[in-house]
Scaffold this motif. Structure first.
Motif, PDB file in Angstrom:
ATOM      1  N   TYR A   1      40.197  51.858  43.224  1.00  9.31           N
ATOM      2  CA  TYR A   1      40.783  50.692  43.898  1.00  9.31           C
ATOM      3  C   TYR A   1      40.468  49.403  43.135  1.00  9.31           C
ATOM      4  O   TYR A   1      41.347  48.594  42.861  1.00  9.31           O
ATOM      5  N   THR A   2      39.208  49.248  42.772  1.00 19.56           N
ATOM      6  CA  THR A   2      38.798  48.040  42.046  1.00 19.56           C
ATOM      7  C   THR A   2      39.508  47.965  40.699  1.00 19.56           C
ATOM      8  O   THR A   2      39.950  46.896  40.280  1.00 19.56           O
ATOM      9  N   ASP A   3      39.613  49.103  40.030  1.00 16.35           N
ATOM     10  CA  ASP A   3      40.333  49.130  38.750  1.00 16.35           C
ATOM     11  C   ASP A   3      41.775  48.662  38.936  1.00 16.35           C
ATOM     12  O   ASP A   3      42.284  47.850  38.163  1.00 16.35           O
ATOM     13  N   VAL A   4      42.423  49.189  39.955  1.00 22.07           N
ATOM     14  CA  VAL A   4      43.843  48.862  40.151  1.00 22.07           C
ATOM     15  C   VAL A   4      44.036  47.372  40.459  1.00 22.07           C
ATOM     16  O   VAL A   4      44.862  46.711  39.849  1.00 22.07           O
ATOM     17  N   VAL A   5      43.247  46.842  41.407  1.00 22.48           N
ATOM     18  CA  VAL A   5      43.486  45.436  41.781  1.00 22.48           C
ATOM     19  C   VAL A   5      43.236  44.484  40.621  1.00 22.48           C
ATOM     20  O   VAL A   5      43.907  43.456  40.500  1.00 22.48           O
ATOM     21  N   THR A   6      42.299  44.848  39.733  1.00 20.61           N
ATOM     22  CA  THR A   6      42.051  43.944  38.609  1.00 20.61           C
ATOM     23  C   THR A   6      42.992  44.221  37.439  1.00 20.61           C
ATOM     24  O   THR A   6      43.577  43.291  36.886  1.00 20.61           O
ATOM     25  N   LYS A   7      43.209  45.494  37.095  1.00 20.46           N
ATOM     26  CA  LYS A   7      44.041  45.799  35.915  1.00 20.46           C
ATOM     27  C   LYS A   7      45.521  45.563  36.168  1.00 20.46           C
ATOM     28  O   LYS A   7      46.283  45.305  35.229  1.00 20.46           O
ATOM     29  N   ALA A   8      45.953  45.679  37.409  1.00 17.18           N
ATOM     30  CA  ALA A   8      47.348  45.333  37.703  1.00 17.18           C
ATOM     31  C   ALA A   8      47.483  43.818  37.881  1.00 17.18           C
ATOM     32  O   ALA A   8      48.556  43.315  38.214  1.00 17.18           O
ATOM     33  N   GLU A   9      46.371  43.106  37.674  1.00 12.40           N
ATOM     34  CA  GLU A   9      46.356  41.640  37.737  1.00 12.40           C
ATOM     35  C   GLU A   9      46.782  41.090  39.090  1.00 12.40           C
ATOM     36  O   GLU A   9      47.507  40.108  39.185  1.00 12.40           O
ATOM     37  N   LEU A  10      46.312  41.777  40.140  1.00  8.87           N
ATOM     38  CA  LEU A  10      46.571  41.257  41.487  1.00  8.87           C
ATOM     39  C   LEU A  10      45.566  40.173  41.844  1.00  8.87           C
ATOM     40  O   LEU A  10      45.922  39.164  42.443  1.00  8.87           O
ATOM     41  N   VAL A  11      44.304  40.417  41.510  1.00  7.68           N
ATOM     42  CA  VAL A  11      43.255  39.453  41.857  1.00  7.68           C
ATOM     43  C   VAL A  11      42.273  39.311  40.715  1.00  7.68           C
ATOM     44  O   VAL A  11      42.256  40.114  39.784  1.00  7.68           O
ATOM     45  N   ASP A  12      41.464  38.273  40.827  1.00  9.14           N
ATOM     46  CA  ASP A  12      40.322  38.127  39.942  1.00  9.14           C
ATOM     47  C   ASP A  12      39.157  37.644  40.811  1.00  9.14           C
ATOM     48  O   ASP A  12      39.370  37.129  41.908  1.00  9.14           O
ATOM     49  N   TYR A  13      37.961  37.837  40.334  1.00 12.19           N
ATOM     50  CA  TYR A  13      36.803  37.352  41.062  1.00 12.19           C
ATOM     51  C   TYR A  13      36.517  35.917  40.633  1.00 12.19           C
ATOM     52  O   TYR A  13      36.991  35.457  39.601  1.00 12.19           O
ATOM     53  N   SER A  14      35.739  35.211  41.436  1.00 15.48           N
ATOM     54  CA  SER A  14      35.334  33.857  41.076  1.00 15.48           C
ATOM     55  C   SER A  14      33.861  33.730  41.407  1.00 15.48           C
ATOM     56  O   SER A  14      33.237  34.679  41.873  1.00 15.48           O
ATOM     57  N   SER A  15      33.303  32.554  41.178  1.00 12.44           N
ATOM     58  CA  SER A  15      31.882  32.377  41.487  1.00 12.44           C
ATOM     59  C   SER A  15      31.664  32.147  42.983  1.00 12.44           C
ATOM     60  O   SER A  15      30.548  31.927  43.420  1.00 12.44           O
ATOM     61  N   VAL A  16      32.736  32.163  43.762  1.00  9.44           N
ATOM     62  CA  VAL A  16      32.601  32.009  45.201  1.00  9.44           C
ATOM     63  C   VAL A  16      32.421  33.402  45.810  1.00  9.44           C
ATOM     64  O   VAL A  16      33.354  34.201  45.830  1.00  9.44           O
ATOM     65  N   ARG A  17      31.214  33.675  46.284  1.00  2.00           N
ATOM     66  CA  ARG A  17      30.911  35.011  46.810  1.00  2.00           C
ATOM     67  C   ARG A  17      31.944  35.474  47.840  1.00  2.00           C
ATOM     68  O   ARG A  17      32.294  34.750  48.758  1.00  2.00           O
TER      69      ARG A  17
END
Lengths: 477, 477
Positions: free
Chosen positions: A20-36
């Motif tokens: 799931y984590t791979d898909v959301v990031t590699k399909a460029e749906l989301v990115d993380y930020s420094s906001v927890r």
């Protein structure tokens, strides 16, 4: 690096959470930020949300609702007005204590939901039965201070719409609650190709401050359930707390009957976990930001690029059409758009042009079809329609295959312990003690008492007392 | 009480501030809540915002931008990364210090604007000149801890879009900054019928963290100016603070050049104060939620209501059409929809039906026209077009009549002391000391150095030193 797209993602069956984590990031749906616990919704993810939002907003307006916008902040004293509500939400709100350099005399919470703001406003604008029903909705961001978070599924901040309505009678409010649940179910099934079970939450699982809560529940690929939309009958709980009274048709002062209902960015998580596969995302055509992606083959050869530009121009009047004329290799492009779950890939090279055909590749089945240019729009329209239907069929079949019946606790427990739990249909006496015991012993929670009740046994699966209702149980996100 | 609509509102010339408050509440654009300085945007106000938003969103997408969504909260350490930026915003941010029961180890501010969040994200996703330009936009709520507030004009929380872009060169970033300012000007002039002056802010008035700021400035009915949209060239200020570097076409590491630009719900305040009159709001046809309101006359007479229902069905395929078939008296309805500023009122009674005509009443001029049913769509289309044009013409004439030239300080001061100050065009040496002195002595601030420069004198209006630029000055909201 675009090259990321050809790296293999984690296999679903090996580690679903990692997949799931791979898909959301590699399909460029989301990115993380420094906001927890918060997420950046990237262009592709946000375009999907915009399409869902448009579909839902149209239906909300067609059913007579009007959009408004309420403040982000709620004074602590206002949040406290309805007892169950504050008890339910206090542990998970963010508090603003300072404005600029100054310390506030009263803390403000960042809205976790807006019942109390609507309550205060409705008190001011509703006086007579002529002012009813009041059918308001707002699109907003809300904050809930979650400890563990995952993109879309559980985030500190999320986007949603929240409907808030006032009615003359309990029955009117119930009709509204059911109507909006059906709208949500329609969005899930017709637009997102996600089959749902419609039902009522138990007392334990209902919304803080509601009389009762209706819900739609869907089943993910890993056999866990996801609450996909809820619609609450608030009765006169908030009306009494806020004094929302009106002169009824008999000339007496009555309290309004209220509803509220919400649908969130969480549904994107459901879409990923229902349709995705080991090559990445699979986006249903009706919400796909790009429905058809054109990939030129041997694009250095004369006429190929010109042909694809013209084709794009032609197709984009009927479909959301993309064209990747970059100098990356076709194979890399295939991987990229498979990862992004674009429903149809259209390949066209010199030979195709000569033969007046193109090659269409379905994302859902991988099937390749050489089709004539003649009648291409109709061919693609049919194909998108088939893909949409196939996704719903496959998801429904998956749910059916993973819905189990338990007539005794041993069977229940055994099924709950399976790697893929799925839905467990079992009778329940209605007692909170059994509901708590089941959760403690098996990890499964009551998802809903379905509208379509069946009597699969006379006795509660837990205590053997007389059964009150059929319940769908599951481990849940 | 609907009866409120026939109460007379405060006369504009008597007390413009009171008139404004009367209009925003009686036209049901906003309501107050117990949240200090925040507003409830009611259905009518929000429908106007939705129309503005759609027009602007289309143009933002047509110019190649993509929508995203960034977190609401900014950790204090992140906000501090760009020195000018934190200095500018720190005094006016709201601080979250507690999540649920727990005190946070680092305070989070509620975004006043999102440069730093975009900065952090861009650092992660930009590596090469091939990744540029990055053209992002977000629609969001932001919070600024204002001491004194007024609906739309200055509120603790407001809605806006904020564009954030990255480019290879300074020139590319400047082109973007100008392009988006022109988009804002186009929305103001073509959609909202508000003429604007395009120009550059002085160093004093520029955005905290920008290299320079472009602005559009409009003039309200009371002769005060309103900043209506700004577009900032950020240079590499944030790029250096966040390390947003890319490999350029020569293979060397460079910092990106950035822009940001914003347009807010404030513009609704401008619309009210530019077009409104003593009967209430006047909404330009292109953003009016209802463009034509049908009022049946003698609706108890046979056939009248049926006729108006049919007429509504017919007209709503071309126009946003309303029908008020309630049992209120026509005169009350006239007042209500005049207060709400609906561009065209359509009256139709038994005699009109007999004569195959309807009566159209323009909100902007009050003119009444009996027109044949035959060709009604075209007649209304022309009328709406004329109203839209007339509003822009009238507003432009008002601005011209209230734009003054001052070649010496006495003239400047005298004009600034007039009840209706208007724009004052005067030369300036470029020195902050003069700018501060002018504000202190006259209350007027520099609005912009217009793109269309004129040389009305050789000397600064304040210090007599050599003039550097023509400046528009005004008292401002």
């Amino acid at each position: 690096m675009k090259g990321n797209f050809v790296e293999k993602i984690t296999n679903m069956e090996d580690d679903f959470a990692k997949w799931y984590t791979d898909v959301v990031t590699k399909a460029e749906l989301v990115d993380y930020s420094s906001v927890r616990g918060s997420m950046i919704i990237r262009p592709y993810g946000f375009a999907i949300w915009e399409n869902i939002k448009n579909e839902l907003d149209n239906r909300i307006k067609e059913t007579g609702h009007e959009n408004v916008y309420m403040p982000l902040f709620i004074p602590e004293s206002l949040l406290q007005k309805e007892k169950d509500h504050i008890e339910g939400f206090a542990p998970e709100v963010a508090w603003v204590t300072h404005g600029g350099e100054e310390e506030l005399t009263e803390r403000l919470c960042v809205r976790p939901t807006s019942e109390v703001l609507f309550g205060e406003h409705y008190k001011d604008i509703i006086h007579s039965y002529r002012d009813l029903p009041k059918l308001y909705n707002q699109w907003a961001n809300v904050v809930r201070w979650e400890k563990t978070t995952r993109p879309f599924l559980r985030t500190l901040e999320f986007l949603w719409q929240e409907g808030h309505t006032c009615h003359e009678t309990e029955e009117d409010a119930d009709k509204e609650t059911v109507q909006m649940l059906r709208v949500y179910a329609d969005i899930c099934e017709q637009i997102l190709a996600i089959p749902v079970i419609k039902g009522k939450k138990t007392e334990k699982e209902k919304f803080a401050g509601a009389r009762y809560t209706y819900t739609i529940e869907s089943l993910m690929h890993d056999g866990k359930a996801l609450q996909s939309g809820t619609s609450h009958h608030l009765g006169d709980h908030f009306a009494k707390a806020f004094g929302i009274q009106f002169t009824d048709r008999n000339g007496t002062q009555s309290y309004v009957q209220q509803t509220s209902w919400g649908f969130t960015t969480r549904i994107i998580g459901a879409m990923i976990m229902v349709h995705g596969d080991d090559r990445g995302l699979v986006v249903p055509p009706r919400i796909a930001p790009t429905q058809v992606m054109i990939i030129p083959i041997a694009q250095h050869k004369e006429g190929v690029l010109d042909f694809t530009y013209e084709l794009k121009k032609q197709l984009q009047t009927s479909f959301r059409t993309g064209l990747d004329a970059s100098d990356k290799k076709p194979g890399w492009k295939f991987n990229e758009y498979e990862m992004k779950g674009i429903p149809v890939r259209l390949e066209v090279g010199p030979k195709d042009i000569e033969q007046k055909q193109v090659v269409l590749v379905r994302r859902d089945t991988g099937e390749k079809l050489a089709v004539p240019l003649d009648g291409l729009e109709q061919t693609i329209a049919n194909l998108l329609h088939n893909i949409q239907e196939n996704l719903l069929t496959k998801a429904t079949e998956h749910r059916e295959a993973n819905t189990h019946i338990a007539r005794d606790f041993d069977t229940f427990k055994k099924q709950a312990n399976e790697q893929k739990t799925g839905f467990i249909k079992a009778m329940w006496c209605g007692d909170r003690v059994c509901e708590d015991f089941i959760k403690e012993e098996t990890g499964a929670t009551s998802r809903c008492m379905p509208f379509e009740q069946e009597k699969i046994s006379d006795k509660c699966v837990c205590c053997d007392k007389e059964a009150d209702a059929l319940v769908y149980w599951a481990k849940a996100y």
